[in-house]
Design an enzyme around this catalytic site. Sequence first.
Site, PDB file in Angstrom:
ATOM      1  N   LYS A 164      -1.522  -5.473   3.401  1.00 12.99           N
ATOM      2  CA  LYS A 164      -2.115  -6.788   3.157  1.00 12.99           C
ATOM      3  C   LYS A 164      -2.994  -7.252   4.316  1.00 12.99           C
ATOM      4  O   LYS A 164      -3.848  -8.113   4.136  1.00 12.99           O
ATOM      5  CB  LYS A 164      -1.021  -7.794   2.834  1.00 12.99           C
ATOM      6  CG  LYS A 164      -0.353  -7.429   1.509  1.00 12.99           C
ATOM      7  CD  LYS A 164       0.558  -8.480   0.976  1.00 12.99           C
ATOM      8  CE  LYS A 164       1.021  -8.142  -0.433  1.00 12.99           C
ATOM      9  NZ  LYS A 164       2.066  -7.089  -0.480  1.00 12.99           N
TER      10      LYS A 164
HETATM   11  C1  LIG Z   1       2.418  -6.464  -1.647  1.00  7.30           C
HETATM   12  C2  LIG Z   1       2.984  -5.108  -1.514  1.00  7.30           C
HETATM   13  C3  LIG Z   1       2.966  -4.200  -2.586  1.00  7.30           C
HETATM   14  C4  LIG Z   1       2.448  -4.573  -3.954  1.00  7.30           C
HETATM   15  O1  LIG Z   1       1.065  -4.795  -3.959  1.00  7.30           O
HETATM   16  P1  LIG Z   1       0.381  -5.620  -5.151  1.00  7.30           P
HETATM   17  O2  LIG Z   1      -1.038  -5.767  -4.782  1.00  7.30           O
HETATM   18  O3  LIG Z   1       1.112  -6.936  -5.205  1.00  7.30           O
HETATM   19  O4  LIG Z   1       0.596  -4.836  -6.407  1.00  7.30           O
HETATM   20  C5  LIG Z   1       3.435  -2.919  -2.349  1.00  7.30           C
HETATM   21  N1  LIG Z   1       3.923  -2.554  -1.146  1.00  7.30           N
HETATM   22  C6  LIG Z   1       3.973  -3.409  -0.101  1.00  7.30           C
HETATM   23  C7  LIG Z   1       4.535  -2.943   1.198  1.00  7.30           C
HETATM   24  C8  LIG Z   1       3.491  -4.701  -0.247  1.00  7.30           C
HETATM   25  O5  LIG Z   1       3.536  -5.547   0.796  1.00  7.30           O
END
Ligand SMILES: *Cc1c(COP(=O)(O)O)cnc(C)c1O
Length: 462
Positions: free
Chosen positions: A112
């Site tokens: 993210k």
């Molecule tokens: C947010 C997250 C996901 C999922 O991603 P999305 O875009 O919500 O589908 C998977 N793995 C980790 C470590 C995350 O932080």
Amino acid sequence: MQYVSTRGQAPVLSFEEAMLSGLARDGGLYVPRDVPAMAPDAMAALAGLSYEEAAFRVMRPFLGESFAEDELHEIIARAYAGFAHAARAPITQIGSNHFLLELFHGPTLAFKDFAMQLIGQLFQAALARRGQRVTIVGATSGDTGSAAIEAFRGLDNVDVFILFPEGRVSEVQRRQMTTPGEANVHALALDGDFDDCQARLKDMFNDFAFRDEVRLAGVNSINWARVLAQVVYYVTSAVSLGAPHRAVDFTVPTGNFGDIYAGTIARRMGLPIERLVIATNQNDILHRALESGVYETRGVAPSISPSMDIQVSSNFERALFDACGRDGAAVAQLMDALRDTGRFAIPRGALQYLRELYATGRASEDETRATIAAIYRDTGRIVCPHTAVAVKVAQESLGTAPMITLATAHPAKFPDAVEAATGTRPALPAHMADLFEREERMTPVANDLGALQSLIRERRRR
Ligand SMILES: *Cc1c(COP(=O)(O)O)cnc(C)c1O
């Protein structure tokens, strides 16, 4: 470049306007009216460039007139300067024809950061130019919140409030949200689960008087700018394995569907992705929906991959919009049914479209643990539980094209689950080694819209 809402009733916006508003006023999500194609030559020319230069070339056409070219170069440079790996998103091989795309070298150790660090810089530039302030409210299942706080802490024109489900995030995730000391940062521990956090967030956005009063802005993955930032690493990783001359497959550990939707956009730009595989944990609404044709929520069952513990997968609405022939009224009807009854049947044509676009798979808790253990045994690598879910599903989907599995977090964010599976406790990187000694600051809050709104009114700076 124009952005339209998936529910068809909100004003058409520019990139900057869509970014600053987050959710559309009709409750929908913004998507580009047209996805610009990237010619094969331009794609091939990305090979060997820095991540930052590739990011500029991939994202530029989506931004229209919102940012000048020099400004965008600087914004991207600042966004990725804090990453601990020169390649930003390196790939490594873990098996025959199987690669991991390491997306955890950013400041909060999860993918993210790619989107959030960029959006922090984009917000700052746009708000400073406009002389405006905003209140950012986000909901998190763990990683979004820390990434948002890290990206916006200390910025003059932004206050950040992050709702997280009390007791349902890992200790490292919680501490990353509760230890920054800046006065513009507020971690709110909500008495509920992640879907409650998301629902209250949507309620706030749908209360237009409140939304305008505090100048609410959203940075959840419903924000188009976040999706766009994530398109970049699909392109760079595929190019490093021979795209556009050679096709690749991707497997994506999926929760809110933002990351895999970015892959969908990369494919629409012309990246030759043969298979795009949705990997879910035991909270497998997406896997069930594409198998059965019925999107139906059940309770969330907490797992060792908490960032995917979700039932209402917000960005799925974007894929549904495309699948329904971009008929906003049809999407609005399905979303109303979901709100009122907890389910909807995916129209036949849309289901066929989605099944052609995506493959799906799920990993149970036992399978996730077994996969962490097997990767450790076979390669000496420790992967986080989200990554393990995807590796397990990817292994079942291996074909002739190289498979790129997204490694979405550093294992040290989930030390208990990882230690249970491997007997080894992964260490935090040096810049976070004192996380457990830092003082925590958070506010408990009821799962109640009114209570949340008063708290935000009272705490935000003017
Ligand atoms: C947010 C997250 C996901 C999922 O991603 P999305 O875009 O919500 O589908 C998977 N793995 C980790 C470590 C995350 O932080």
